[in-house]
Scaffold this active site. Structure first.
Site, PDB file in Angstrom:
ATOM      1  N   TRP A 124       0.816  -1.217   0.000  1.00 22.36           N
ATOM      2  CA  TRP A 124       0.000   0.000   0.000  1.00 22.36           C
ATOM      3  C   TRP A 124       0.847   1.265   0.000  1.00 22.36           C
ATOM      4  O   TRP A 124       0.540   2.225  -0.711  1.00 22.36           O
ATOM      5  CB  TRP A 124      -0.998  -0.015   1.156  1.00 22.36           C
ATOM      6  CG  TRP A 124      -2.104  -0.994   0.911  1.00 22.36           C
ATOM      7  CD1 TRP A 124      -2.346  -2.155   1.592  1.00 22.36           C
ATOM      8  CD2 TRP A 124      -3.106  -0.937  -0.122  1.00 22.36           C
ATOM      9  NE1 TRP A 124      -3.437  -2.810   1.049  1.00 22.36           N
ATOM     10  CE2 TRP A 124      -3.916  -2.085   0.006  1.00 22.36           C
ATOM     11  CE3 TRP A 124      -3.386  -0.022  -1.143  1.00 22.36           C
ATOM     12  CZ2 TRP A 124      -4.990  -2.340  -0.859  1.00 22.36           C
ATOM     13  CZ3 TRP A 124      -4.455  -0.285  -2.001  1.00 22.36           C
ATOM     14  CH2 TRP A 124      -5.242  -1.424  -1.853  1.00 22.36           C
TER      15      TRP A 124
ATOM     16  N   ASP B  95      -1.381   6.474   6.401  1.00 21.34           N
ATOM     17  CA  ASP B  95      -2.479   5.640   5.918  1.00 21.34           C
ATOM     18  C   ASP B  95      -2.734   4.602   7.003  1.00 21.34           C
ATOM     19  O   ASP B  95      -1.935   3.686   7.202  1.00 21.34           O
ATOM     20  CB  ASP B  95      -2.078   4.976   4.597  1.00 21.34           C
ATOM     21  CG  ASP B  95      -3.144   4.020   4.065  1.00 21.34           C
ATOM     22  OD1 ASP B  95      -4.182   3.832   4.740  1.00 21.34           O
ATOM     23  OD2 ASP B  95      -2.932   3.451   2.974  1.00 21.34           O
TER      24      ASP B  95
ATOM     25  N   LYS C 162     -12.565  -1.461   6.398  1.00 20.16           N
ATOM     26  CA  LYS C 162     -11.796  -2.454   7.147  1.00 20.16           C
ATOM     27  C   LYS C 162     -12.236  -2.493   8.611  1.00 20.16           C
ATOM     28  O   LYS C 162     -12.680  -3.504   9.097  1.00 20.16           O
ATOM     29  CB  LYS C 162     -10.292  -2.149   7.074  1.00 20.16           C
ATOM     30  CG  LYS C 162      -9.565  -2.750   5.878  1.00 20.16           C
ATOM     31  CD  LYS C 162      -9.651  -1.952   4.624  1.00 20.16           C
ATOM     32  CE  LYS C 162      -8.971  -2.600   3.446  1.00 20.16           C
ATOM     33  NZ  LYS C 162      -8.082  -1.718   2.735  1.00 20.16           N
TER      34      LYS C 162
HETATM   35  C1  LIG Z   1      -7.531  -1.260   1.614  1.00 14.86           C
HETATM   36  C2  LIG Z   1      -6.402  -0.303   1.742  1.00 14.86           C
HETATM   37  C3  LIG Z   1      -6.250   0.770   0.851  1.00 14.86           C
HETATM   38  C4  LIG Z   1      -7.181   1.004  -0.316  1.00 14.86           C
HETATM   39  O1  LIG Z   1      -8.407   1.375   0.168  1.00 14.86           O
HETATM   40  P1  LIG Z   1      -9.616   1.794  -0.798  1.00 14.86           P
HETATM   41  O2  LIG Z   1     -10.594   2.313   0.207  1.00 14.86           O
HETATM   42  O3  LIG Z   1     -10.066   0.567  -1.488  1.00 14.86           O
HETATM   43  O4  LIG Z   1      -9.131   2.826  -1.718  1.00 14.86           O
HETATM   44  C5  LIG Z   1      -5.190   1.632   1.051  1.00 14.86           C
HETATM   45  N1  LIG Z   1      -4.346   1.466   2.069  1.00 14.86           N
HETATM   46  C6  LIG Z   1      -4.459   0.454   2.943  1.00 14.86           C
HETATM   47  C7  LIG Z   1      -3.481   0.321   4.051  1.00 14.86           C
HETATM   48  C8  LIG Z   1      -5.493  -0.464   2.808  1.00 14.86           C
HETATM   49  O5  LIG Z   1      -5.626  -1.475   3.674  1.00 14.86           O
END
Ligand SMILES: *Cc1c(COP(=O)(O)O)cnc(C)c1O
Length: 360
Positions: A101, A172, A196
């Site tokens: 990511w 993030d 998540k």
């Molecule tokens: C799932 C995830 C993303 C992408 O998320 P979207 O909402 O699908 O754009 C980005 N960073 C991390 C750490 C993730 O787990």
């Protein structure tokens, strides 16, 4: 009706109590005669829902008053572009790449402006975090971007202060936000998609320090401008109303369970149980340095990949689903967010032990 143990990385399991409350309120929210889905976002009912959600999130994360909370759309992936678009202001940003990511975030930032790689652990297959001597920070960077929990590789940053960043830290936190207390004051900006650990898909949380607002160039499209979104209380246009409502129910659920310190204790216990089951076995293997293993996403391989499909099929018979690993890593991955009860992790550990006895 039987609920199963869903180990999906996202969209992921939600607390059953939240789903039940949403069901009970589906047709008639608090006696107003309609569903939250049908409400105008400008009315007093939805205004109360979003205000309560923000207040509860602030309480849970102990968000200082000089931070704005934004309820946006586009997922964390949109933030990969929106962060540099708002914060670069003609400068360069530093990116630490510790998994799939953060690698994507870095790549996207380079499309938008100037981004510099400060370290990557790709040569170690993203199974560890770099130590401080491997990282060269730019003291003039607009910010330092990190992914504090790498969902695919199962690597979690347990302490960001060791990075020694002197510039605003942007994180993030998509896959571990609300899994533990966080000192928000250590960050300039925190973001995460809701699907998540926060709620349902369609909502992206951004928590941003006020002094970082207003740096966007004049030609930035209005929808992408944090300062404008903050000014309009995340209602520049129609926000994802139902997703905000569900997130609000999750915040209430978390408060009812004792908040994030209590969640952290449960999450530590869940992760310990699963890693012990892996480490004690001769069949399963997790390659991540124990110092930075994720409490939320636990990838593991079977020493005989021919058993993978059998493992998945037999797990399903035990009501254990979405356990297959990401194709980049292979094997299995168990995502054990807040809504996964300890009993679910115990059921997986028991199944793994039984499977090894029969196939190992
Ligand atoms: C799932 C995830 C993303 C992408 O998320 P979207 O909402 O699908 O754009 C980005 N960073 C991390 C750490 C993730 O787990």
């Amino acid at each position: 009706m039987e609920r199963i143990y869903n180990f999906s990385a996202g969209p992921a399991m939600l607390p059953q109590e939240v789903l039940e409350q949403a069901r009970d309120e589906l047709l008639d929210w608090h006696g107003c005669g309609m569903s939250v889905m049908e409400m105008t976002h400008r009315g007093k009912d939805f205004s109360a829902i979003i205000a309560q959600a923000e207040a509860d999130l602030r309480e849970l994360l102990n968000i200082p008053a000089n931070y704005k909370v934004l309820f946006l759309q586009g997922g964390a992936t949109m933030q990969f572009a929106q962060v540099p678009l708002n914060l670069l202001a003609g400068r360069s940003a530093d990116y630490l790449v510790t998994g799939a990511w953060s690698k994507k975030a870095f790549k996207e930032a380079r499309k938008v402006g100037s981004a510099r790689l400060v370290a990557t652990t790709e040569a170690s297959n993203f199974t560890r975090l770099p130590d401080k001597t491997e990282i060269s920070l730019d003291p003039d960077a607009a910010y330092l971007h990190v992914c504090t929990n790498e969902t695919v590789h199962g690597v979690e940053m347990h302490d960001v202060t060791t990075l020694g960043a002197s510039v605003p830290l942007v994180a993030d936190m998509s896959s571990h936000i609300l899994s533990r207390p966080v000192d928000v004051g250590q960050y300039g900006l925190i973001y995460g998609g809701a699907q998540k650990n926060v709620g349902q898909a369609g909502l992206t949380l951004v928590i941003v320090r006020e002094d970082l607002l207003g740096r966007a160039p004049a030609n930035l499209p209005t929808m992408l401008d944090y300062a404008v979104q903050a000014e309009h209380g995340s209602m520049l246009n129609t926000p994802p109303t139902y997703s905000i409502y569900i997130a609000g129910l999750v915040f209430q659920w978390l408060k009812g369970r004792g908040g994030l310190a209590a969640m952290e204790r449960i999450n530590i216990a869940k992760a310990k149980l699963l890693y012990q089951a892996i480490d004690a076995s001769g069949l399963y293997h997790n390659p991540v340095d124990p110092a930075c293993r994720s409490r939320m996403n636990v990838p593991f391989t079977l020493n005989n990949p021919e058993l993978d499909d059998i493992f998945v099929a037999e797990a399903k018979k035990q009501n254990i689903v979405s356990i297959k690993g990401h194709k980049m890593v292979g094997g299995m991955r168990a995502s054990i967010y807040n809504a996964m009860p300890l009993e679910g992790v115990q059921a997986l550990a028991d199944f793994m032990q039984d499977f090894e006895r029969r196939h190992g």
